[in-house]
Scaffold this motif. Structure first.
Motif, PDB file in Angstrom:
ATOM      1  N   GLU A 156       0.865  -1.171   0.000  1.00 47.74           N
ATOM      2  CA  GLU A 156       0.000   0.000   0.000  1.00 47.74           C
ATOM      3  C   GLU A 156       0.909   1.231   0.000  1.00 47.74           C
ATOM      4  OE1 GLU A 156      -3.216   0.232   2.675  1.00 47.74           O
ATOM      5  OE2 GLU A 156      -3.727  -1.900   2.535  1.00 47.74           O
ATOM      6  N   PRO A 157       0.423   2.383  -0.532  1.00 48.95           N
ATOM      7  CA  PRO A 157       1.275   3.571  -0.644  1.00 48.95           C
ATOM      8  C   PRO A 157       1.973   3.978   0.657  1.00 48.95           C
ATOM      9  CG  PRO A 157      -0.720   3.894  -1.909  1.00 48.95           C
ATOM     10  CD  PRO A 157      -0.896   2.598  -1.185  1.00 48.95           C
ATOM     11  N   VAL A 158       1.239   4.038   1.762  1.00 51.79           N
ATOM     12  CA  VAL A 158       1.845   4.480   3.033  1.00 51.79           C
ATOM     13  C   VAL A 158       2.891   3.478   3.511  1.00 51.79           C
ATOM     14  CG1 VAL A 158       1.417   4.980   5.478  1.00 51.79           C
ATOM     15  CG2 VAL A 158      -0.117   5.901   3.739  1.00 51.79           C
ATOM     16  N   GLU A 159       2.591   2.182   3.361  1.00 51.89           N
ATOM     17  CA  GLU A 159       3.566   1.144   3.720  1.00 51.89           C
ATOM     18  C   GLU A 159       4.860   1.327   2.931  1.00 51.89           C
ATOM     19  OE1 GLU A 159       1.958  -3.194   4.714  1.00 51.89           O
ATOM     20  OE2 GLU A 159       1.121  -2.431   2.843  1.00 51.89           O
ATOM     21  N   ALA A 160       4.717   1.578   1.638  1.00 54.01           N
ATOM     22  CA  ALA A 160       5.879   1.743   0.760  1.00 54.01           C
ATOM     23  C   ALA A 160       6.711   2.951   1.178  1.00 54.01           C
ATOM     24  CB  ALA A 160       5.422   1.903  -0.689  1.00 54.01           C
ATOM     25  N   ILE A 161       6.042   4.048   1.492  1.00 55.02           N
ATOM     26  CA  ILE A 161       6.750   5.263   1.906  1.00 55.02           C
ATOM     27  C   ILE A 161       7.504   5.023   3.215  1.00 55.02           C
ATOM     28  CG2 ILE A 161       6.395   7.621   2.783  1.00 55.02           C
ATOM     29  CD1 ILE A 161       4.080   7.802   0.657  1.00 55.02           C
ATOM     30  N   GLU A 162       6.879   4.310   4.140  1.00 57.26           N
ATOM     31  CA  GLU A 162       7.544   4.002   5.416  1.00 57.26           C
ATOM     32  C   GLU A 162       8.762   3.102   5.200  1.00 57.26           C
ATOM     33  OE1 GLU A 162       4.269   2.423   7.619  1.00 57.26           O
ATOM     34  OE2 GLU A 162       3.627   4.403   8.361  1.00 57.26           O
ATOM     35  N   LEU A 163       8.623   2.152   4.268  1.00 55.39           N
ATOM     36  CA  LEU A 163       9.747   1.261   3.962  1.00 55.39           C
ATOM     37  C   LEU A 163      10.912   2.022   3.330  1.00 55.39           C
ATOM     38  CD1 LEU A 163       8.391  -2.125   2.556  1.00 55.39           C
ATOM     39  CD2 LEU A 163      10.064  -1.814   4.379  1.00 55.39           C
ATOM     40  N   ILE A 164      10.588   2.961   2.446  1.00 55.84           N
ATOM     41  CA  ILE A 164      11.624   3.775   1.796  1.00 55.84           C
ATOM     42  C   ILE A 164      12.434   4.515   2.853  1.00 55.84           C
ATOM     43  CG2 ILE A 164      11.990   5.835   0.363  1.00 55.84           C
ATOM     44  CD1 ILE A 164      11.455   3.281  -1.241  1.00 55.84           C
ATOM     45  N   GLN A 165      11.745   5.047   3.859  1.00 55.84           N
ATOM     46  CA  GLN A 165      12.449   5.784   4.913  1.00 55.84           C
ATOM     47  C   GLN A 165      13.337   4.859   5.749  1.00 55.84           C
ATOM     48  OE1 GLN A 165       9.705   9.161   6.602  1.00 55.84           O
ATOM     49  NE2 GLN A 165       8.383   7.585   5.745  1.00 55.84           N
ATOM     50  N   LYS A 166      12.882   3.636   5.968  1.00 55.36           N
ATOM     51  CA  LYS A 166      13.673   2.670   6.743  1.00 55.36           C
ATOM     52  C   LYS A 166      14.897   2.186   5.973  1.00 55.36           C
ATOM     53  CE  LYS A 166       9.836   0.725   9.424  1.00 55.36           C
ATOM     54  NZ  LYS A 166       8.922  -0.439   9.536  1.00 55.36           N
ATOM     55  N   THR A 167      14.760   2.098   4.647  1.00 53.54           N
ATOM     56  CA  THR A 167      15.843   1.523   3.836  1.00 53.54           C
ATOM     57  C   THR A 167      16.807   2.562   3.274  1.00 53.54           C
ATOM     58  OG1 THR A 167      14.393   1.524   1.886  1.00 53.54           O
ATOM     59  CG2 THR A 167      14.474  -0.501   3.177  1.00 53.54           C
ATOM     60  N   ALA A 168      16.524   3.847   3.513  1.00 54.68           N
ATOM     61  CA  ALA A 168      17.438   4.901   3.051  1.00 54.68           C
ATOM     62  C   ALA A 168      18.555   5.059   4.077  1.00 54.68           C
ATOM     63  CB  ALA A 168      16.676   6.212   2.879  1.00 54.68           C
ATOM     64  N   LYS A 169      19.712   4.515   3.777  1.00 55.72           N
ATOM     65  CA  LYS A 169      20.796   4.459   4.755  1.00 55.72           C
ATOM     66  C   LYS A 169      22.025   5.287   4.368  1.00 55.72           C
ATOM     67  CE  LYS A 169      19.460  -0.168   6.347  1.00 55.72           C
ATOM     68  NZ  LYS A 169      19.015   0.230   7.689  1.00 55.72           N
ATOM     69  N   ALA A 170      21.923   6.086   3.315  1.00 53.27           N
ATOM     70  CA  ALA A 170      23.059   6.917   2.894  1.00 53.27           C
ATOM     71  C   ALA A 170      23.293   8.028   3.927  1.00 53.27           C
ATOM     72  CB  ALA A 170      22.796   7.526   1.526  1.00 53.27           C
ATOM     73  N   ASN A 171      24.503   8.597   3.901  1.00 48.41           N
ATOM     74  CA  ASN A 171      24.826   9.651   4.877  1.00 48.41           C
ATOM     75  C   ASN A 171      24.466  11.043   4.348  1.00 48.41           C
ATOM     76  OD1 ASN A 171      26.767   9.860   2.941  1.00 48.41           O
ATOM     77  ND2 ASN A 171      28.530   9.646   4.323  1.00 48.41           N
ATOM     78  N   PHE A 172      23.444  11.089   3.481  1.00 48.27           N
ATOM     79  CA  PHE A 172      22.892  12.371   3.022  1.00 48.27           C
ATOM     80  C   PHE A 172      21.381  12.195   2.890  1.00 48.27           C
ATOM     81  CE2 PHE A 172      23.913   9.935  -0.781  1.00 48.27           C
ATOM     82  CZ  PHE A 172      22.802  10.098  -1.583  1.00 48.27           C
ATOM     83  N   ASP A 173      20.671  13.302   2.767  1.00 49.31           N
ATOM     84  CA  ASP A 173      19.212  13.266   2.680  1.00 49.31           C
ATOM     85  C   ASP A 173      18.804  12.816   1.280  1.00 49.31           C
ATOM     86  OD1 ASP A 173      16.575  13.529   3.297  1.00 49.31           O
ATOM     87  OD2 ASP A 173      16.565  15.725   3.400  1.00 49.31           O
ATOM     88  N   GLU A 174      18.450  11.554   1.147  1.00 51.41           N
ATOM     89  CA  GLU A 174      18.160  10.975  -0.164  1.00 51.41           C
ATOM     90  C   GLU A 174      16.840  11.498  -0.751  1.00 51.41           C
ATOM     91  OE1 GLU A 174      18.933   6.675  -0.609  1.00 51.41           O
ATOM     92  OE2 GLU A 174      19.720   6.732   1.437  1.00 51.41           O
ATOM     93  N   THR A 175      16.812  11.597  -2.071  1.00 50.18           N
ATOM     94  CA  THR A 175      15.589  11.964  -2.786  1.00 50.18           C
ATOM     95  C   THR A 175      14.733  10.723  -2.950  1.00 50.18           C
ATOM     96  OG1 THR A 175      16.640  13.767  -4.002  1.00 50.18           O
ATOM     97  CG2 THR A 175      14.679  12.811  -4.994  1.00 50.18           C
ATOM     98  N   VAL A 176      13.416  10.896  -2.800  1.00 48.81           N
ATOM     99  CA  VAL A 176      12.477   9.793  -3.035  1.00 48.81           C
ATOM    100  C   VAL A 176      11.948   9.935  -4.455  1.00 48.81           C
ATOM    101  CG1 VAL A 176      10.350   8.669  -2.298  1.00 48.81           C
ATOM    102  CG2 VAL A 176      11.851   9.750  -0.594  1.00 48.81           C
ATOM    103  N   GLU A 177      12.155   8.895  -5.256  1.00 47.04           N
ATOM    104  CA  GLU A 177      11.778   8.907  -6.671  1.00 47.04           C
ATOM    105  C   GLU A 177      10.579   7.998  -6.909  1.00 47.04           C
ATOM    106  OE1 GLU A 177      12.965  10.144  -9.668  1.00 47.04           O
ATOM    107  OE2 GLU A 177      14.594  11.372  -8.883  1.00 47.04           O
TER     108      GLU A 177
END
Length: 240
Positions: free
Chosen positions: A22-43
């Motif tokens: 679901e959209p909200v689940e996906a957005i939450e997962l993206i935030q959990k899996t973004a592990k770079a040391n900069f503020d990543e863009t969500v595409e």
């Protein structure tokens, strides 16, 4: 295929590659899996059931995201007369005419993200078609970048207006913000752009329109989203 790094391997374990979220689940997962040391863009990536080789199946437009993209965009405006001041007052980074054509042609100068032009300047801008076109920078009436209302155009771009356009592979790629925005803001930006894409469905497009929808961060893995849940969520929002 190049071997992915340790952080990517850790992130991908959190995602079920066979599941459509679901959209909200996906957005939450993206935030959990973004592990770079900069503020990543969500595409956002959307594969459409259209054939872009046909003019009547081109999907293109622009929309102002409620929370912007998190990136300050530099705007070049081609204008003359009182439209020069209007563009400058709105915050355009560069405003002019032939001098910028020459700078781009001779110096390979591209210190800008968006080009806006008044209709009476398109004969000047047209000389740059071969260099601006392949970079997706050519002004176009459909995206609101060919207009006499240059002040409004610059205001909207600075406020977070994004252009979406289907490519040769029938895919639209567009940023919807930064990981740091949080779930609520990313969800609202996502809903805004998806609503625009759905409403832009060509009358001649047959069969399933939203073929594949996915989100990813700059360095993270993709998360597939259920296209039906997107439509349901947009309807739910309208009912509130």
């Amino acid at each position: 295929m190049a071997k992915r790094g340790k952080k990517y391997q850790e992130s991908i374990k959190l995602i079920d590659r066979h599941k459509y979220y679901e959209p909200v689940e996906a957005i939450e997962l993206i935030q959990k899996t973004a592990k770079a040391n900069f503020d990543e863009t969500v595409e956002l990536s959307v594969r459409l059931g259209v054939d872009p080789k046909h003019a009547d199946q081109q999907v293109r437009g622009a929309v102002v995201l409620p929370h912007g993209t998190g990136k300050t965009r530099k705007v070049l405006v081609f204008a003359k007369g009182d439209k020069v001041k209007e563009a400058e007052d709105a915050g355009a980074d560069y405003v002019g005419s032939d001098e910028y054509v020459e700078k781009i042609q001779k110096e390979n100068w591209f210190d800008f993200d968006v080009v806006v032009a008044t209709p009476d300047m398109m004969s000047v801008v047209g000389r740059l078609g071969r260099v601006l076109g392949p970079k997706g920078l050519m002004p176009n009436p459909k995206s609101g970048t060919v207009t006499f209302e240059v002040g409004k155009a610059v205001d909207e771009i600075k406020a977070g207006k994004v252009e979406y356009r289907v490519d040769k592979s029938s895919i639209i790629n567009v940023p919807i913000g930064k990981v740091s925005f949080g779930t609520k803001k990313l969800r609202q930006n996502f809903a805004t752009i998806m609503d625009a894409i759905i409403k832009a469905k060509p009358a001649s497009a047959k069969g399933k329109y939203l073929k594949n929808v996915a989100l990813s961060s700059t360095m993270g893995p993709g998360v597939k989203i259920s296209s039906q849940r997107i439509i349901d969520a947009l309807v739910d929002d309208e009912d509130k």
